[in-house]
Every structure is written in C-alpha cells, then in structure tokens.
Design a protein around this motif. Sequence first.
Motif: not given
Length: 548
Positions: A192-198, A206-209
């Motif tokens: 998820v962090m990789d997909m939403t990085e941009d 990170a917590r909100r994502a």
Amino acid sequence: AEMATGEGKTLTAVLAAAIFGWRGKGCHIITVNDYLAKRDADNMRSVYEFCGLSVGYIQGDFTPENRRAAYNADITYCTNKEVCADFLRDRLALGRLRDLPSALLGKMLYRAGTDKLVMRGLAAAIIDEADSVLVDEAVTPLIISGDAPNQEQVDAFQQAADVAARLVRGKHYSTDPRYREAELTDDGFHHVMDMTEDLGGVWQGARRAEELVTQALVAREFYLKGKQYVLAKGVGSDADKDPEKIKVVIVDEFTGRLMPDRSWREGLHQAIEAKEQITVNPPKDTFARISFQRFFRSYRTLSGMTGTARESRRELWQIYHLPVVIIPTNEKCIRTHHPDVIFATEDAKYKAIVREIERLHAAGQPILIGTRSVKHSERLSEMLQERGFDHQVLNAVRHAEEAQIVAAAGGLHKITVATNMAGRGTDIKLARGVAELGGLAVIVAERNETRRVDRQLFGRAARQGDPGRAQAFVSLEDELLDRNAPRLARFARRFRARAGDAPLRNPLLNTLFRLAQAKAQRLARAQRRMVLNTDDWLDESLGFAGSE
C-alpha cells in the motif's frame, strides 16, 4: 408484554394509551415504520375520540408545524427514528437553555426558548415490537449531521477503493467475519505504501493511509449489494433535489426495509459509494447524537409489547428495568414444528426448498418463505419463475405494497417470499378452506443470528387457534456459521463431498447451528452492554454539563 402474533397488540395498546392520554401530558405509541404509524392512528381514531382524546401521527416528510400539532395531541403514533430525531432537533434548538426554567426565562427576557420546539416532553411511551426497538436497534446511535464539503477526502475514498481492488486476501490482508474487520499484513502494508507514494495529501501519513485502505477492504468484503444495502434513486428526503441520483441505501438487517436517510459512520458509507463507482458524498459533521438505549430511558413511563420478549427478558430488565409478562394466547397454538433440514451446500438447500414449495403448492396450501437478504429472495424468486410458479416477493427493493402482500399471503395456492420480518404489523388471515389444508406453511431459508427473530417468522403461522406448520432449511455454507463458528463450519464441510444434494442426518450438526446462534447472541449482548457503559460513563464524566 409478550403477546403472540394475531392476538391484538394494536387494539390492546389503546387501553393503556387512553389512560396515559387522560393525564394530559401526551403518550407516544412507537411503531417500526411510517405506514404502521398512520394506519394504526387512523384505525383507532374513533375509539380515542369516544374517550375524549385527540390523535396524531408523524411521517418522515412532515414539516415542523405538522410535527408540533401531532405531538400536542393526546396520543401520538410515530417511529422510534422520528421521535428520537425530533428530540435531538429540539435539543439543538434550545442551545444553551438546557432545562425548562431557563427556557421559560429566556422566552420572557430574550424572546427565545420554546417557540422552535416541536415536542412537549417525554411523559409516556408504548413501544410496538419492543424487542426490535429496544434490543435489536439498541447499538445504533441516532445522529443529526450536516454537510461538510471536503473534496480532498472524497478523492481519498476513491483512491482507497482503487488500491483495495488490487490487494489479494490472504497475501496482503486478513479478514475476521465475526467482527467484520480487515487487517493489512506486513507485506500488504508495504505494498500500500508503494502504491500511494506519489498520491500526496492525506496519503503522506502511513497511519491514515492504512485506515483508508482498511475501510475500503471492509466495504468490499462485508458490505454487499442486495444484503446490507441496495442502489436506488428517487428515495429519501433529498429525492426532490435530484431524483435521478443513484445512492447507497441501507437495508435494515432485522426488518428487511430500506432506510434512505441513514448512513454508516466514519467513512464506511463513502467507502461503499467509491466501491460501487457512484458519486461519493463528503462525510458529514455531527451536530448531536444519542443512543436509543439512552433516549428511551429518558421517558418517565416506558412500556412495550411484542410477540417475542422472553429471550430478552434479562436484558430488558437490566437496561430498562422493564419486567416481561407473557400473556397466554386466546386459543391454544396448534402450530406444527418440523425438524430443521440441513444440507451441505447452499445450492442443495434452495433446490430442496423449491421441491417443498412444489409439494405444498400442489395441495393448495399457502406458503411464506423467509430469507435473510434481498439477494437470496431474488435468487429464490428466479428459481420459482423457472418452474412457472406464480408468487409475490417482498423485500427492501419491492416494498411499496408491503401490507397488502402480507395480508393476502394466507390465500389458496399463495406463495410469498419475504426478507426477514418484512410485513411486521400485518396479520396473515387464512382464506376459506385453507385451515382444512393445514393452514399457512412457513419456511425459513436460513437461521438468523438470534432464535427470537426465527420465532417471529414462525409466529406468522397458526394465529388465533388456526393450524399451521413451520420448518427451517439450512446449509453448511450459511453466513451464520461462517461468521460465528468458522472452524466448526470448516470441519462440518467434510460431509459435503459425500452428501451431494441429499440432506445431512448427523444430529451433531443441529448442535452446531445452536452453538453459532448462541455465540452470535453473546456478541450482540456484549455490543449493547458496551453502548450502555459508554452512556453511563458520559453521565459520570460530563455531569458538570447538566443532566442532559
């Protein structure tokens, strides 16, 4: 008071309501939908007028003037949602004027206070279908909210739905059907962090994502179209503004009815809208809220009636201090209960239900089939259509002629498919000659999470000494087992390969369903206890703010 179906609860309530009305402080008779509020008020009006009392009723589209006139009547018929919402709106209208003396003083000094109020207090209430109102809906808070436009949040919900669609269950996240929860795995979190990085904005945290994606996963896994909600247009209080707008409409899981003006909290409603790829409405700001438990404990005198109260008698006493009195039936109940028929698969179960309908229909016996969701009622309807059976379907989508469909369900050769207790409040009277054929046959297509709800459906048959029969058809793929006894369900499905479409005869399987229901009931009680504890905590912690 527990009074069986067809014993005259609506008429009996008039006796107590008249006494409350004579006190001059008003009495609210609370029903489960607007139709019943209007019907009962109109039907009983002549009795009240004979007693020198005035009668009013509340409908969802009433103006404040209409509502004020109805509440000023001696007897007011209304739904739990309408009376609770009016209470909250009155609290907002009072502002800082929290009690009667300050309201009257404010009116004299500042010309403010009681002019905008629609209610005149909570003196007495008689609740029809009290178990549904006081128990089943007790964990649902009623909230008064307003628009809070936030395009960034709307975009985030849509983006979260896109991200969730690319995750794989078991690899990127796990689910807990019992609590309707989803949790990202370590691999899923990094993905998820990789997909939403941009994406920027709220996705930088990170917590909100994680919260946004988890909410989107819950919407995908546990909130299904045709079960928890439907897509509809031209419904709700805002239908006049945009009648063509498609919206997510919640289906009441206990009654099978639509609730067009209600929404899920904390972004869940928006997550479902994004999943369905329709217009995402921004979350709303909360102006006032109250739980039904807290609201109904505010009445000076509280009472109720239902056909199924004995299972909840301890809880009704602990929360509301209401004892349960079971009223004997006017005529002895001669309903025949047949043992549950258990199948390995859902397909085998529905095939067996259709065969049973065919057998009963051939003899002319009327049949009422209860399903737990719109999806299952439509599935059964399609199977009956393929066989050429003329039938009626009553669910959240097809609800306009509810009372008429239910009232006619006791006719010769009648087949009625209904979600849960849709039609509650309307008796099913047998047509001439039906009693000789065995009366109404009730088939439960899936056990509910409480035996009380099952008993409500069984109670549609054999009213006032009429004959009737009741039977449940269940399968090892039913949601009751998946949510409340998943390990035992997986073990029991070992029977599936050997059984085919034949019913399973192992008596241990009946125990399995009873255990699953007991577990579901314990969880529901725990949730209601948690709401009650929160209400008590608020009273203690915010006592300095006043009694309200």
